[in-house]
Motif scaffolding. Structure first.
Motif, PDB file in Angstrom:
ATOM      1  N   THR A 109      -1.508  -6.491  47.812  1.00 31.46           N
ATOM      2  CA  THR A 109      -0.591  -6.177  48.576  1.00 31.46           C
ATOM      3  C   THR A 109      -0.791  -6.613  49.613  1.00 31.46           C
ATOM      4  OG1 THR A 109      -2.419  -5.263  49.956  1.00 31.46           O
ATOM      5  CG2 THR A 109      -1.970  -3.741  48.163  1.00 31.46           C
ATOM      6  N   ASN A 110       0.511  -7.145  49.826  1.00 34.68           N
ATOM      7  CA  ASN A 110       0.875  -7.785  51.546  1.00 34.68           C
ATOM      8  C   ASN A 110      -0.318  -6.990  52.942  1.00 34.68           C
ATOM      9  OD1 ASN A 110       3.437  -8.597  50.623  1.00 34.68           O
ATOM     10  ND2 ASN A 110       3.894  -6.973  51.804  1.00 34.68           N
ATOM     11  N   ALA A 111      -1.105  -6.219  53.097  1.00 37.69           N
ATOM     12  CA  ALA A 111      -2.582  -6.080  53.852  1.00 37.69           C
ATOM     13  C   ALA A 111      -3.573  -7.703  52.954  1.00 37.69           C
ATOM     14  CB  ALA A 111      -2.443  -5.172  53.791  1.00 37.69           C
ATOM     15  N   GLN A 112      -3.990  -7.114  51.907  1.00 34.39           N
ATOM     16  CA  GLN A 112      -4.912  -7.992  51.538  1.00 34.39           C
ATOM     17  C   GLN A 112      -4.210  -9.292  51.216  1.00 34.39           C
ATOM     18  OE1 GLN A 112      -4.578  -5.531  47.420  1.00 34.39           O
ATOM     19  NE2 GLN A 112      -6.316  -5.153  47.732  1.00 34.39           N
ATOM     20  N   GLN A 113      -3.324  -9.494  51.053  1.00 34.62           N
ATOM     21  CA  GLN A 113      -3.114 -11.360  51.336  1.00 34.62           C
ATOM     22  C   GLN A 113      -3.174 -11.880  52.940  1.00 34.62           C
ATOM     23  OE1 GLN A 113       0.642 -12.556  49.357  1.00 34.62           O
ATOM     24  NE2 GLN A 113       0.512 -10.842  48.432  1.00 34.62           N
ATOM     25  N   ARG A 114      -2.656 -11.037  53.658  1.00 30.68           N
ATOM     26  CA  ARG A 114      -2.980 -10.984  54.836  1.00 30.68           C
ATOM     27  C   ARG A 114      -4.844 -11.335  55.331  1.00 30.68           C
ATOM     28  NH1 ARG A 114      -3.273  -7.722  58.606  1.00 30.68           N
ATOM     29  NH2 ARG A 114      -1.613  -6.219  57.073  1.00 30.68           N
ATOM     30  N   VAL A 115      -5.035 -10.333  55.113  1.00 37.60           N
ATOM     31  CA  VAL A 115      -6.883 -10.437  55.201  1.00 37.60           C
ATOM     32  C   VAL A 115      -7.570 -11.435  54.461  1.00 37.60           C
ATOM     33  CG1 VAL A 115      -8.777  -9.221  55.203  1.00 37.60           C
ATOM     34  CG2 VAL A 115      -6.649  -7.854  55.665  1.00 37.60           C
ATOM     35  N   VAL A 116      -7.316 -11.713  53.486  1.00 42.34           N
ATOM     36  CA  VAL A 116      -7.320 -12.741  52.798  1.00 42.34           C
ATOM     37  C   VAL A 116      -7.557 -14.158  53.676  1.00 42.34           C
ATOM     38  CG1 VAL A 116      -7.544 -15.015  50.979  1.00 42.34           C
ATOM     39  CG2 VAL A 116      -8.019 -12.089  50.639  1.00 42.34           C
ATOM     40  N   GLU A 117      -6.132 -14.425  54.065  1.00 44.43           N
ATOM     41  CA  GLU A 117      -5.735 -16.063  54.953  1.00 44.43           C
ATOM     42  C   GLU A 117      -5.597 -15.897  56.458  1.00 44.43           C
ATOM     43  OE1 GLU A 117      -3.635 -17.524  53.823  1.00 44.43           O
ATOM     44  OE2 GLU A 117      -3.716 -18.904  55.890  1.00 44.43           O
ATOM     45  N   ASP A 118      -6.669 -14.565  56.884  1.00 40.86           N
ATOM     46  CA  ASP A 118      -7.254 -14.873  58.256  1.00 40.86           C
ATOM     47  C   ASP A 118      -8.987 -15.162  57.686  1.00 40.86           C
ATOM     48  OD1 ASP A 118      -5.391 -13.354  58.985  1.00 40.86           O
ATOM     49  OD2 ASP A 118      -6.818 -11.268  59.335  1.00 40.86           O
ATOM     50  N   ILE A 119      -9.489 -14.537  56.502  1.00 40.76           N
ATOM     51  CA  ILE A 119     -10.275 -15.263  56.528  1.00 40.76           C
ATOM     52  C   ILE A 119     -10.972 -16.749  55.599  1.00 40.76           C
ATOM     53  CG2 ILE A 119     -12.463 -14.878  54.064  1.00 40.76           C
ATOM     54  CD1 ILE A 119     -11.723 -12.087  54.453  1.00 40.76           C
ATOM     55  N   SER A 120      -9.156 -16.923  55.471  1.00 47.49           N
ATOM     56  CA  SER A 120      -9.451 -18.909  54.474  1.00 47.49           C
ATOM     57  C   SER A 120      -9.799 -19.227  55.959  1.00 47.49           C
ATOM     58  CB  SER A 120      -7.712 -18.984  53.800  1.00 47.49           C
ATOM     59  OG  SER A 120      -8.187 -18.376  52.536  1.00 47.49           O
ATOM     60  N   VAL A 141     -10.270   3.798  52.850  1.00 48.99           N
ATOM     61  CA  VAL A 141     -10.975   4.085  50.941  1.00 48.99           C
ATOM     62  C   VAL A 141      -9.657   3.985  50.176  1.00 48.99           C
ATOM     63  CG1 VAL A 141     -12.613   5.527  51.544  1.00 48.99           C
ATOM     64  CG2 VAL A 141     -10.767   6.527  51.729  1.00 48.99           C
ATOM     65  N   GLY A 142     -10.173   2.816  49.290  1.00 49.79           N
ATOM     66  CA  GLY A 142      -9.142   2.472  48.279  1.00 49.79           C
ATOM     67  C   GLY A 142      -8.102   1.672  48.084  1.00 49.79           C
ATOM     68  N   SER A 143      -8.247   0.969  49.916  1.00 48.90           N
ATOM     69  CA  SER A 143      -7.466  -0.306  49.985  1.00 48.90           C
ATOM     70  C   SER A 143      -7.561  -1.348  49.376  1.00 48.90           C
ATOM     71  CB  SER A 143      -7.717  -0.130  51.542  1.00 48.90           C
ATOM     72  OG  SER A 143      -8.607  -0.366  52.222  1.00 48.90           O
ATOM     73  N   GLY A 144      -8.645  -1.366  48.509  1.00 49.63           N
ATOM     74  CA  GLY A 144      -9.026  -2.334  47.522  1.00 49.63           C
ATOM     75  C   GLY A 144      -9.544  -3.540  48.465  1.00 49.63           C
ATOM     76  N   LYS A 145     -10.336  -3.462  49.570  1.00 48.31           N
ATOM     77  CA  LYS A 145     -11.562  -4.444  49.761  1.00 48.31           C
ATOM     78  C   LYS A 145     -12.667  -5.125  49.260  1.00 48.31           C
ATOM     79  CE  LYS A 145     -13.233  -1.167  52.153  1.00 48.31           C
ATOM     80  NZ  LYS A 145     -13.159   0.108  52.589  1.00 48.31           N
TER      81      LYS A 145
END
Ligand code: ADP
Ligand code: MG
Length: 708
Positions: free
Chosen positions: A286-297, A314-318
């Motif tokens: 999801t866009n949100a997952q991509q954004r968060v992965v970018e933060d982490i990177s 819950v269920g958001s794909g952490k």
């Protein structure tokens, strides 16, 4: 005491032993209250006040009031109820009242003779005989004593500890105040520069010295507004609350700064590896997952340790995000540890990570409490030698015997289940030569922004605010226990359609044994009512392998209806389960209900959650359940929970339990946080030299808590 004790002119940091009557022994006791210096003494503020300046007529007493009464004893008897007690009935010309003593002597009984006049200090409660005073302090009055001997000011009530009485503390604080007139007690907030943002300008005028507010709050005058003081809303209290919260905030910001002085292994992303992983996933992020992965990177590229809190409903794909974070470390031949709060969850993660990582040639290990000695030894050796690249586990990871070869990233799932020390102990397992590990802390408890700002100011945070596409929100209904038979029909129907269901039992007491028993009974009953279905049972009293087996069967579709206690709360993923019944949901916090409900609606099937309430639901309880029905947004639910239950329930272990505020109360004072933030920033920019004294003043005893 022989020597005259000296207090230096600006002696706020003078030891309390400078006070008359404070020797080594008393000083030790005061230390238990966090009181070492005169300043500590003065900032040991009352949590309560009593009005002992005047006598309240019995006829006008209300419950839970701290009062003085004067009355005549009408009779004293020993009564035998649940506990033996001495009841003394007293009367003034407006009404009667009982005094109740559970500990009493015959001599005491004799002094409370009929006709004696007494003055009592105590708190009114509703008791068996109407309003009562439990164990009041009292004194006998001679007939002409009238109203003499009452207090001149409101009486402060302090947090105390064994061996120090209220009176002792009052005397000491009075003494400390006589020295304090000359102290440099600048209210640092008063020094704020004029360009502090307008909306953050204080609603209260800030005194130049804190002496005045302190003197007032330790001994409010007779005519002070008691209700206002008890509510923590007196302007002087507010000044101090602002200071305290600001000091706390500054401390977190300072911790953050300190962390940034530390070294960590930089872990730039390996794009090829990442792409390979994502290709194999079978879904797009999801866009949100991509954004968060970018933060982490972005964090991991740096040679300072990451400290990021990842919030995602819950269920958001952490889990996928955690895997992507892990790949950074793996690409640099570093190790990753993933902490899960339960065996079930650790197992689920292990399966996921093996599925994802084994094709990439990455070695996944695990360490849990249930492992046999031999297996554990092998796992430990593989970790220490660096063969294992990702290890997943439970509390078993905290043990000293766990040694890493080159740990560079710590991932903690469902953070609220772990305490700060546990986090610390993992961090310390980092490689001494290359630096301390990066940390990613994941939580499904949506923390309201304001609270996050105060409790987690030392962390960076990212939010996954979007669910994977195709999820249909869980429809929640609120139904009375009386409709149980209909609900059971519904389960039958759903399972005939090839779906699965949960039945969750809750209990008020925090007793695993009782809860397990309730679940067992429910399971037996449901199994006999629903003979066509396979009913499973899981609760906290089962041995981990047994639990695991039941969960595995449920996942595999071999069990139709799983009766469970709240042990299934965290993270378990069974997409085919589309119906959840929660018995007595009113007993749980909303955040917990939300977590539970998150077990369904994880696939693309329309799911339902039935809140089967008991007959004794309070109004507040009903309101909470309605909030559950009206939204599936974890953040909104957390806001409601915060209002109705307080931050302790929302945040769990860290934070409120550990933050021992002298005056502030996060629930009550949360609205001040934006202001507090602005102040903290202004102080950092313009008055950095004030940070240390502020911290000394307010956090002396708390600074140890948040070193993680
Ligand atoms: P949580 O945030 O509650 O830990 P999980 O990581 O367990 O959620 O993810 C829940 C489910 O959603 C899992 O089955 C996972 O594989 C799946 N999932 C995760 N991200 C996506 C996505 N972007 N698209 C579709 N499904 C996803
Ligand atoms: Mg999870």
């Amino acid at each position: 005491m022989t020597s005259t004790k000296q207090v230096s002119k600006n002696g706020i940091l003078t030891s309390v032993t400078a006070l008359k009557g404070v020797g080594a022994q008393l000083a030790k006791k005061l230390e238990k209250l966090g009181i070492y210096t005169l300043q500590d003494m003065l900032f040991h503020l009352p949590r309560q006040y009593a009005d002992r300046t005047r006598v309240t007529p019995i006829g006008s007493l209300q419950p839970n009031q701290s009062v003085v009464i004067e009355a005549e004893v009408r009779g004293t008897d020993v009564v035998f109820g649940k506990r033996r007690s001495l009841i003394c009935r007293v009367q003034d010309n407006t009404g009667t009242l009982s005094l109740r003593f559970y500990h009493f002597s015959n001599a005491q009984r004799a002094t409370l003779a009929t006709g004696a006049r007494i003055r009592c200090y105590g708190e009114t409660r509703r008791g068996a005989s109407g309003l009562e005073l439990y164990h009041p302090e009292y004194q006998l009055l001679s007939s002409n004593a009238a109203h003499s001997g009452l207090e001149e000011t409101l009486t402060p009530i302090y947090p105390i500890t064994e061996g120090i009485t209220q009176n002792r503390l009052r005397t000491l604080i009075k003494q400390a105040l006589t020295h304090a007139k000359d102290f440099d007690f600048r209210g640092y907030l008063a020094l704020l520069p004029a360009d502090t943002p307008e909306e953050s300008a204080p609603a209260i005028s800030l005194p130049n010295s804190l002496f005045e507010p302190l003197a007032y709050l330790h001994a409010p005058p007779k005519n002070a507004d008691l209700a206002q003081l008890l509510a923590g809303e007196h302007p002087y209290q507010q000044v101090l609350i602002m200071e305290e919260l600001t000091a706390y905030q500054l401390n977190l910001l300072r911790l953050r700064e300190q962390r940034q002085q530390q070294a960590a292994v930089p872990l730039a992303v390996d794009k090829a590896l990442e792409d390979q992983f994502i290709q194999a996933l079978g879904f797009t992020l999801t866009n949100a997952q991509q954004r968060v992965v970018e933060d982490i990177s972005q964090d991991l590229r740096l040679s300072i340790p990451m400290m990021r809190l990842l919030q995602g409903d819950v269920g958001s794909g952490k889990t996928v995000v955690a895997a992507l974070a892990a790949l950074h470390a793996i690409a640099h031949q570093q190790q990753v540890v993933i902490m899960a709060p339960t065996e079930i969850l650790a197992e689920q993660h292990r399966l996921n990570f093996e599925k994802w990582f084994s094709p990439l040639g990455i070695c996944v290990g695990s360490l849990t409490g249930k492992q046999k000695v031999k297996e554990r030894r092998e796992q430990l050796a593989a970790l220490e030698q660096g063969v294992t690249q990702v290890v997943i586990g439970t509390h078993a990871l905290f043990q000293d015997s766990v040694v890493f070869n080159r740990l560079a990233l710590v991932i903690i799932d469902e953070q609220h289940r772990f305490g700060v020390h546990q986090r610390l102990s993992l961090r310390n397992k980092g490689n001494k030569h290359t630096g301390i590990p990066h940390q990613l802390i994941m939580t499904a408890t949506p923390i309201p922004r304001t609270l996050a700002m105060s409790a987690y100011a030392d962390l960076d945070y990212s939010v996954i605010d979007e669910l994977p596409k195709g999820r249909i929100p869980v429809e929640t209904v609120i139904i009375s226990q009386q409709k149980r038979p209909e609900i059971i029909q519904r389960i039958d129907y759903a399972c005939q359609q090839g779906r699965q269901a949960y039945w969750v039992c809750t209990l008020i007491e925090n007793s695993e044994a009782l809860e397990a028993q309730a679940a067992e009974e429910a399971a037996t009953l449901l199994a006999s009512t629903l003979p066509n279905l396979t009913v499973g049972l899981v609760h906290g009293r089962l041995k981990p392998p047994e639990k695991e087996q039941v969960m595995a069967q449920f996942k595999a579709g071999e069990i139709d209806l799983l009766v469970a206690t709240t042990v299934i709360e965290v993270g378990v993923d069974v997409p085919n389960a589309s119906l959840m019944i929660i018995e007595n949901p009113e007993r749980l916090g909303l955040a917990q209900l939300h977590q539970l409900r998150g077990r369904v609606g994880r696939g693309s099937i329309a799911s339902h959650c039935v809140l089967l309430y008991g007959d004794k639901v309070s109004l507040n309880g009903k309101e909470r359940l309605k909030a559950m029905r009206s939204t599936s947004d974890g953040f909104k639910i957390a806001e409601v929970d915060l209002q109705l239950r307080g931050p302790g329930e929302v945040l769990g272990t860290r934070q409120t339990g550990d933050i021992d505020f002298a005056l502030a109360d996060l629930r009550r004072d949360l609205y001040l946080m934006p202001k507090v933030n602005a102040y903290a920033q202004a102080i950092i920019t313009h008055f950095p030299e004030h940070i240390a004294p502020l911290s000394e003043r307010w956090l002396g005893k708390n600074t140890h808590y948040a070193q993680a």
